[in-house]
Enzyme design. Sequence first.
Site, PDB file in Angstrom:
ATOM      1  N   CYS A   1     -30.895   2.621  46.562  1.00  0.00           N
ATOM      2  CA  CYS A   1     -29.805   2.969  45.647  1.00  0.00           C
ATOM      3  C   CYS A   1     -29.505   1.843  44.669  1.00  0.00           C
ATOM      4  O   CYS A   1     -29.044   2.070  43.562  1.00  0.00           O
ATOM      5  CB  CYS A   1     -28.558   3.399  46.401  1.00  0.00           C
TER       6      CYS A   1
ATOM      7  N   VAL B   1     -29.009   2.535  40.791  1.00  0.00           N
ATOM      8  CA  VAL B   1     -27.742   2.302  40.090  1.00  0.00           C
ATOM      9  C   VAL B   1     -27.966   1.460  38.835  1.00  0.00           C
ATOM     10  O   VAL B   1     -27.384   1.727  37.781  1.00  0.00           O
ATOM     11  CB  VAL B   1     -26.699   1.633  41.019  1.00  0.00           C
TER      12      VAL B   1
END
Lengths: 496, 512
Positions: free
Chosen positions: B153, B157
């Site tokens: 992630c 991001v």
Amino acid sequence: MTVIKTIDYKNDGEFHEKLIEEVLSAYPEKTAKKRAKHLAVTKDGASDCGVKSNIKSIPGVMSIRGCAYAGAKGVVWGPVKDMVHISHGPVGCGQYSWSQRRNFYTGETGVDSFVTMQFTSDFQEKDIVFGGDKKLKTMIDEIEALFPLNKGISVMSECPVGLIGDDIESVAKQKAAEIGKPVVPVRCEGFRGVSQSLGHHIANDAVRDFIFDKGKEESEFQSTPYDVVLIGDYNIGGDAWSSRRLLEEMGLRVIAQWTGDSTLAELERAPKAKLNLIHCYRSMNYISRHMEEKYGTPWYEFNLFGPSRIEFSLRAIAEFFDDKIKEGAERVIAKYKPMADAVIARYKPRLEGKKVMLYVGGLRPRHMVNAYEDLGMMIVGAGYEFAHKDDYQRTSEYVKEGTLIFDDVTQFEMEKFIERIRPDLVGSGIKEKYATQKMGVPFRQLHSWDYSGPYHGYDGFAIFARDMDMAVNSPAYGLFKAPWAKGPAPEAIAAE
Amino acid sequence: MPQSAESIKDHAELFKEPEYQEMFARKRAEFECRPPEERVQEVAEWMKGWEYREKNLSREALSINPAKACQPLGAVFCAAGFDGMLSFVHGSQGCAAYYRSHLSRHFKEPSTAVSSNMTEDAAVFGGLQNMIDGLQNSHTLYNPKSIAVSTTCMAEVIGDDLQAFIAKAKQQGSVPQDFDVPYAHTPAFQGSHVDGYDNMLEGILKHYWINATPVRDESINIIPGFDGFCVGNIREMKRMLDLMGVSYRVVCDPSDIYDTPANGTFEMYAGGTTAEEAKAAINAKATISLQEYCTKRSLAMCKDKEQETAALHYPLGVAATDEFLMKVSELTGKPIPAALELERGRLIDAMTDSSAYIHGKTFSVFGDPDFCMGVVGFMMELGAEPLHVLATNGSKMWAKKIKKQLEASPFGSRAQVWPGKDLWHMRSLLMTEPSDLLIGSSYGKYLERDCKIPLIRLSFPIFDRHHHHRFPLFGYQGAIRMLVQILDKIFDELDRGSNIAGKTDISFELTR
């Protein structure tokens, strides 16, 4: 230097130097240069092990390390049993660390204790886009409604939280005032630092900033001259309990355990102790140094692995106290020595002369050395995932000349070392276990005790000896070669 | 003294000794400041009731004990199914360590994956240099045939672009230009591990199919999906397909890498779908997915290449196995051989022998969407009645689909379907409306303890029992094995409930 006399031996330093050259030759040049600093062979009289440490891992080499979240939530905060620890971010981090550290505790899970539960904000795309602060507020309300006996809440940040600019500190402040309990923001995003280690530090700082000098437990607590805190023992398989028993038996009052089987009250009251006893120096030296500065509490790194170190440590701890405790230490040693001797008598003949390689976190590769030697076993190689310079200095007190030292080892190096050295036992983690066993080399997990334990104290030493024996002398390792197969028995061979 | 050299007690017995019990009591009384015992019991009782259930079910933000993992785990599992393919997880290093540990704890096997080890500076400047260095190092050191890149992630991001990064790394000579580096963006904040599997598989197929034109042949593709029982299941499925004599390839086959022998050599790569097979898969006339919810995108790709497609739901038991075989037969034109019909007969025979112990029993099940459907199907064939069917990663569409399946059987009428709920919800459901049995993964053991409902472990992850995944659940033979596992649990419970001599042993019978 505190060298404990166990058994005498030297390792084959020359061979180990060659091994280092061999593994380095497999890397691209730039990488070889970097890795060279992390591999060394110990020299007698040196003040450390000759390796650099606490440096960023190299992309693509398969470091065994974890992250700051693992250090903060998985190690330090997760075991505090009467608080709810939120894994704040996507679902994975909390899921993979759920119930995996074996932090034993007593209590009614889900009612007044929450260690083996996974609380997560399970971030979705909208939380990334719009931020997760509002969700966090709602979560804290829901925790209060569903778990009224919780004593406080920690917010363990996962990577995205720090990247999207959430302000968990202000949420924590607001909600703590609302619910009248500590809400502790912990900025342990996994990309911070180079390993679990920074997570420990951040977690320590959170204890300092959000727990100390705040609770009423602390001010009302009546202390005694014999109060100690057991720090940096996460009660893996019940380790802190088998240590605690000895400390209590010698006359000390253990007012708090950090953080295995601990409660919020135990965190709050720790500054009342006369002495902080640190088991895992790496993960909790920060808060111990803080308590020394702020409250004048001395600390001592002790070691209850194996009878040689237990005797030494109990006596050294007693030195901080009066004759009553010194006599207590002698009484405890005298009481348990016959049992320890009997354990050695039973297992040493089966383990003597066996070679051991250790690769663990930040503590055990040194703390366990003498325990192995008490059983006649020799440490040929040792390394840490996330140690710092001071850990390698401390390690030089333990290991013998010529020992192979590997910092932040890569999977490739680890397998090569095992293949060439062919130790009789490797002690490391779950990621290393199965490859090693397939190479025909017995293995024990030394993070989780391979689901056994405790290993601390006299009670634990017996289990440790039993477990090492059942690995080293498992009949299965004699069955690798099919009777009809041609050629010599299989040697350990690493993956190419 | 609680310990002795002659009879060494570990944690399982040691802490029951009085020395420890007294110490625990002392610690609790003097230092822990826990709520009074009566209060704890009062709250514990309240948590078992309907009021608590309503509160619990109305949670909006908090997830407790979810039965799902994040996307990249599925991606790493998927890449393990390809021959010589090394997983490269772009992002924070801790993630790769977690996937490896998680898979190893289930399979009791090594699990390899490298990371690009991104840290704070990469968060600011992006992870391009990490990709360049990482690909070069892993290619040199681990000698893979291909490298499958997925993302954590963190990388998602900050918006790292895999396609551009990989191209740049190739330009800089990290790996040869023609070296296979399939990739997939696998954001942990969307979907779950089943989507990660799908995305990675789609990425791999895209990579191998990009410039290819299908040359139709007689073969079919089988995509098994994310499956903790892949070792036993895929082998059993291959055996059945070999008996049928069909031409097939398993697209993503981790059955060998998660079951390598101990013979003195550690094989980092062991079997799996080869690059040639992956390339040739485009030519198949049809593709069967064994788990629809693991393969939505991958199957759509096959459809794009004008293959016939079929999506099953983790086929367990008689009708689902029938359906699988008939589908294969229909697509390939090969008849189902007598040998398989014989196996079918043996399964039915075992069911008639034993179903009296299962018929009318209620059960609850949790796990991945397709797994739930497979279990419900077979259990209803045995006359069991589902009460709660829960998939944390199940959608409303899934709920609709499984409700149809339930409505089609008289045994399904009492079932409630719970998409998107977690195992703390399940706790309330089972406290208020208990079932006789619970089917799921090791995570269910806390429910077993709290709700006193026997747990049957049939789904990933299974950490606390060994080697079950090496035996199949698929096929008629797998169904017999599953039947035996359920029966053993029921018989053991029957015996446990009637084993105190002179008190409860009226029904402690020799023959059952």
